[in-house]
Motif scaffolding. Structure first.
Motif, PDB file in Angstrom:
ATOM      1  N   GLU A   1      48.799 -35.594 -21.535  1.00 63.34           N
ATOM      2  CA  GLU A   1      49.579 -34.385 -21.811  1.00 63.34           C
ATOM      3  C   GLU A   1      50.653 -34.647 -22.877  1.00 63.34           C
ATOM      4  O   GLU A   1      50.948 -33.778 -23.697  1.00 63.34           O
ATOM      5  CB  GLU A   1      50.254 -33.846 -20.544  1.00 63.34           C
ATOM      6  CG  GLU A   1      49.300 -33.476 -19.420  1.00 63.34           C
ATOM      7  CD  GLU A   1      48.768 -34.694 -18.656  1.00 63.34           C
ATOM      8  OE1 GLU A   1      47.560 -34.682 -18.327  1.00 63.34           O
ATOM      9  OE2 GLU A   1      49.526 -35.641 -18.409  1.00 63.34           O
ATOM     10  N   GLU A   2      51.234 -35.852 -22.853  1.00 59.22           N
ATOM     11  CA  GLU A   2      52.242 -36.204 -23.858  1.00 59.22           C
ATOM     12  C   GLU A   2      51.578 -36.399 -25.220  1.00 59.22           C
ATOM     13  O   GLU A   2      52.105 -35.953 -26.238  1.00 59.22           O
ATOM     14  CB  GLU A   2      53.008 -37.468 -23.452  1.00 59.22           C
ATOM     15  CG  GLU A   2      53.899 -37.282 -22.247  1.00 59.22           C
ATOM     16  CD  GLU A   2      55.076 -36.368 -22.531  1.00 59.22           C
ATOM     17  OE1 GLU A   2      55.919 -36.693 -23.381  1.00 59.22           O
ATOM     18  OE2 GLU A   2      55.144 -35.296 -21.898  1.00 59.22           O
ATOM     19  N   PHE A   3      50.419 -37.076 -25.235  1.00 60.93           N
ATOM     20  CA  PHE A   3      49.677 -37.224 -26.488  1.00 60.93           C
ATOM     21  C   PHE A   3      49.341 -35.844 -27.046  1.00 60.93           C
ATOM     22  O   PHE A   3      49.436 -35.614 -28.248  1.00 60.93           O
ATOM     23  CB  PHE A   3      48.366 -37.995 -26.264  1.00 60.93           C
ATOM     24  CG  PHE A   3      48.519 -39.490 -26.251  1.00 60.93           C
ATOM     25  CD1 PHE A   3      48.639 -40.201 -27.435  1.00 60.93           C
ATOM     26  CD2 PHE A   3      48.514 -40.187 -25.052  1.00 60.93           C
ATOM     27  CE1 PHE A   3      48.763 -41.589 -27.428  1.00 60.93           C
ATOM     28  CE2 PHE A   3      48.632 -41.572 -25.043  1.00 60.93           C
ATOM     29  CZ  PHE A   3      48.760 -42.275 -26.233  1.00 60.93           C
ATOM     30  N   ALA A   4      48.944 -34.916 -26.188  1.00 58.44           N
ATOM     31  CA  ALA A   4      48.520 -33.575 -26.619  1.00 58.44           C
ATOM     32  C   ALA A   4      49.653 -32.794 -27.284  1.00 58.44           C
ATOM     33  O   ALA A   4      49.406 -31.941 -28.139  1.00 58.44           O
ATOM     34  CB  ALA A   4      47.977 -32.796 -25.422  1.00 58.44           C
ATOM     35  N   LYS A   5      50.901 -33.085 -26.906  1.00 57.66           N
ATOM     36  CA  LYS A   5      52.038 -32.381 -27.503  1.00 57.66           C
ATOM     37  C   LYS A   5      52.163 -32.675 -28.998  1.00 57.66           C
ATOM     38  O   LYS A   5      52.670 -31.849 -29.747  1.00 57.66           O
ATOM     39  CB  LYS A   5      53.343 -32.808 -26.820  1.00 57.66           C
ATOM     40  CG  LYS A   5      53.576 -32.212 -25.466  1.00 57.66           C
ATOM     41  CD  LYS A   5      54.950 -32.680 -24.986  1.00 57.66           C
ATOM     42  CE  LYS A   5      55.210 -32.335 -23.554  1.00 57.66           C
ATOM     43  NZ  LYS A   5      56.509 -32.865 -23.106  1.00 57.66           N
ATOM     44  N   ILE A   6      51.713 -33.847 -29.417  1.00 59.10           N
ATOM     45  CA  ILE A   6      51.883 -34.233 -30.820  1.00 59.10           C
ATOM     46  C   ILE A   6      51.091 -33.302 -31.739  1.00 59.10           C
ATOM     47  O   ILE A   6      51.689 -32.621 -32.575  1.00 59.10           O
ATOM     48  CB  ILE A   6      51.532 -35.724 -31.041  1.00 59.10           C
ATOM     49  CG1 ILE A   6      52.454 -36.603 -30.192  1.00 59.10           C
ATOM     50  CG2 ILE A   6      51.625 -36.082 -32.531  1.00 59.10           C
ATOM     51  CD1 ILE A   6      52.007 -38.039 -30.057  1.00 59.10           C
ATOM     52  N   PRO A   7      49.749 -33.212 -31.603  1.00 64.04           N
ATOM     53  CA  PRO A   7      49.042 -32.277 -32.485  1.00 64.04           C
ATOM     54  C   PRO A   7      49.458 -30.829 -32.253  1.00 64.04           C
ATOM     55  O   PRO A   7      49.533 -30.039 -33.201  1.00 64.04           O
ATOM     56  CB  PRO A   7      47.563 -32.503 -32.160  1.00 64.04           C
ATOM     57  CG  PRO A   7      47.519 -33.291 -30.912  1.00 64.04           C
ATOM     58  CD  PRO A   7      48.829 -33.976 -30.768  1.00 64.04           C
ATOM     59  N   GLN A   8      49.765 -30.483 -31.012  1.00 65.45           N
ATOM     60  CA  GLN A   8      50.186 -29.112 -30.725  1.00 65.45           C
ATOM     61  C   GLN A   8      51.408 -28.738 -31.568  1.00 65.45           C
ATOM     62  O   GLN A   8      51.433 -27.700 -32.226  1.00 65.45           O
ATOM     63  CB  GLN A   8      50.489 -28.967 -29.234  1.00 65.45           C
ATOM     64  CG  GLN A   8      51.018 -27.605 -28.852  1.00 65.45           C
ATOM     65  CD  GLN A   8      51.487 -27.547 -27.403  1.00 65.45           C
ATOM     66  OE1 GLN A   8      51.420 -28.523 -26.666  1.00 65.45           O
ATOM     67  NE2 GLN A   8      51.979 -26.394 -27.007  1.00 65.45           N
ATOM     68  N   LEU A   9      52.434 -29.581 -31.557  1.00 64.72           N
ATOM     69  CA  LEU A   9      53.655 -29.287 -32.314  1.00 64.72           C
ATOM     70  C   LEU A   9      53.429 -29.376 -33.826  1.00 64.72           C
ATOM     71  O   LEU A   9      53.967 -28.576 -34.585  1.00 64.72           O
ATOM     72  CB  LEU A   9      54.784 -30.235 -31.886  1.00 64.72           C
ATOM     73  CG  LEU A   9      55.379 -29.956 -30.509  1.00 64.72           C
ATOM     74  CD1 LEU A   9      56.259 -31.116 -30.055  1.00 64.72           C
ATOM     75  CD2 LEU A   9      56.173 -28.655 -30.516  1.00 64.72           C
ATOM     76  N   VAL A  10      52.635 -30.343 -34.255  1.00 66.14           N
ATOM     77  CA  VAL A  10      52.357 -30.498 -35.691  1.00 66.14           C
ATOM     78  C   VAL A  10      51.686 -29.247 -36.246  1.00 66.14           C
ATOM     79  O   VAL A  10      52.083 -28.715 -37.293  1.00 66.14           O
ATOM     80  CB  VAL A  10      51.499 -31.756 -35.961  1.00 66.14           C
ATOM     81  CG1 VAL A  10      50.901 -31.733 -37.363  1.00 66.14           C
ATOM     82  CG2 VAL A  10      52.330 -33.011 -35.741  1.00 66.14           C
ATOM     83  N   PHE A  11      50.669 -28.740 -35.541  1.00 68.64           N
ATOM     84  CA  PHE A  11      49.927 -27.580 -36.058  1.00 68.64           C
ATOM     85  C   PHE A  11      50.652 -26.262 -35.797  1.00 68.64           C
ATOM     86  O   PHE A  11      50.630 -25.375 -36.635  1.00 68.64           O
ATOM     87  CB  PHE A  11      48.506 -27.582 -35.500  1.00 68.64           C
ATOM     88  CG  PHE A  11      47.699 -28.708 -36.073  1.00 68.64           C
ATOM     89  CD1 PHE A  11      47.256 -28.677 -37.385  1.00 68.64           C
ATOM     90  CD2 PHE A  11      47.418 -29.831 -35.306  1.00 68.64           C
ATOM     91  CE1 PHE A  11      46.538 -29.730 -37.928  1.00 68.64           C
ATOM     92  CE2 PHE A  11      46.706 -30.897 -35.847  1.00 68.64           C
ATOM     93  CZ  PHE A  11      46.264 -30.846 -37.161  1.00 68.64           C
ATOM     94  N   GLN A  12      51.314 -26.159 -34.669  1.00 76.60           N
ATOM     95  CA  GLN A  12      52.084 -24.947 -34.352  1.00 76.60           C
ATOM     96  C   GLN A  12      53.189 -24.735 -35.395  1.00 76.60           C
ATOM     97  O   GLN A  12      53.464 -23.609 -35.808  1.00 76.60           O
ATOM     98  CB  GLN A  12      52.683 -25.121 -32.962  1.00 76.60           C
ATOM     99  CG  GLN A  12      53.653 -24.064 -32.506  1.00 76.60           C
ATOM    100  CD  GLN A  12      54.196 -24.452 -31.127  1.00 76.60           C
ATOM    101  OE1 GLN A  12      53.437 -24.686 -30.191  1.00 76.60           O
ATOM    102  NE2 GLN A  12      55.514 -24.546 -31.013  1.00 76.60           N
ATOM    103  N   ASN A  13      53.821 -25.820 -35.848  1.00 75.15           N
ATOM    104  CA  ASN A  13      54.911 -25.730 -36.814  1.00 75.15           C
ATOM    105  C   ASN A  13      54.448 -25.941 -38.256  1.00 75.15           C
ATOM    106  O   ASN A  13      55.278 -26.062 -39.155  1.00 75.15           O
ATOM    107  CB  ASN A  13      56.028 -26.706 -36.443  1.00 75.15           C
ATOM    108  CG  ASN A  13      56.655 -26.344 -35.113  1.00 75.15           C
ATOM    109  OD1 ASN A  13      56.783 -25.161 -34.784  1.00 75.15           O
ATOM    110  ND2 ASN A  13      57.013 -27.335 -34.332  1.00 75.15           N
TER     111      ASN A  13
END
Length: 182
Positions: A125-137
């Protein structure tokens, strides 16, 4: 650790033992840069090094001619070591002492390559936050790549924007790319 190629090829860098780091192995780093060398001119790109640790990846980009490098780590000792080493080698590496997730939430600059080397024991779940935030922003340029280093025991292939992975011993690099909506 040593610098694999470029202006400072072969130079060894010894980090203090007290830093909470696990630098990317020379074999894995060399393989990664062989891939990147076929896709990018290093002097034309901007790089964001997340969980920068010793700065190992940042130094490799700088040695190959990249002038726009930002290294983010929350540990003061890591940031100080990167600053000292960058000054010794006259490398242009901007450091930011911050929690990576807080940085990604507020960042506004776009990068060609974002490299993240979080602790291997992170939950998925922590690893998943990285691409999520990169692409969301929208932190990647159009032809940009997000590369996440992790253990071969962690599978990130189910995450959005996932492209492919490469394995080098116990190290894995998962690549994420901007996909165009048609």
């Amino acid at each position: 650790m040593r610098i694999i190629s470029g202006q400072f090829k072969g130079r060894r860098i010894t980090a203090p033992k007290k830093l909470p780091v696990r630098p990317t192995t020379d074999m894995a780093k060399e393989s990664l840069f062989n891939i990147l060398n076929n896709q990018y001119y290093f002097d034309d790109i901007s790089v964001l090094d997340l969980f920068a640790g010793t700065g190992n990846i940042s130094y490799e980009f700088a040695s190959r001619g990249t002038e726009h490098i930002t290294a983010v780590d929350e540990h003061y000792g890591c940031i100080k070591f990167i600053n000292d080493t960058a000054e010794d080698f006259d490398m242009s590496i901007m450091t930011i002492k911050s929690d990576v997730f807080k940085y990604l939430e507020k960042a506004q600059q776009k990068f060609t390559i974002i490299f993240a080397d979080p602790p291997y024991d992170f939950p998925v779940e922590e690893f998943a936050k990285i691409p999520q935030l990169v692409f969301q922003n929208e932190l990647l340029e159009d032809e940009g790549l997000l590369i996440v280093e992790h253990s071969k025991h962690t599978d990130l292939s189910h995450l959005e924007q996932y492209s492919h992975s490469k394995s080098y011993g116990g190290n894995m690099f998962s690549f994420f790319a901007v996909t165009s909506e048609t």
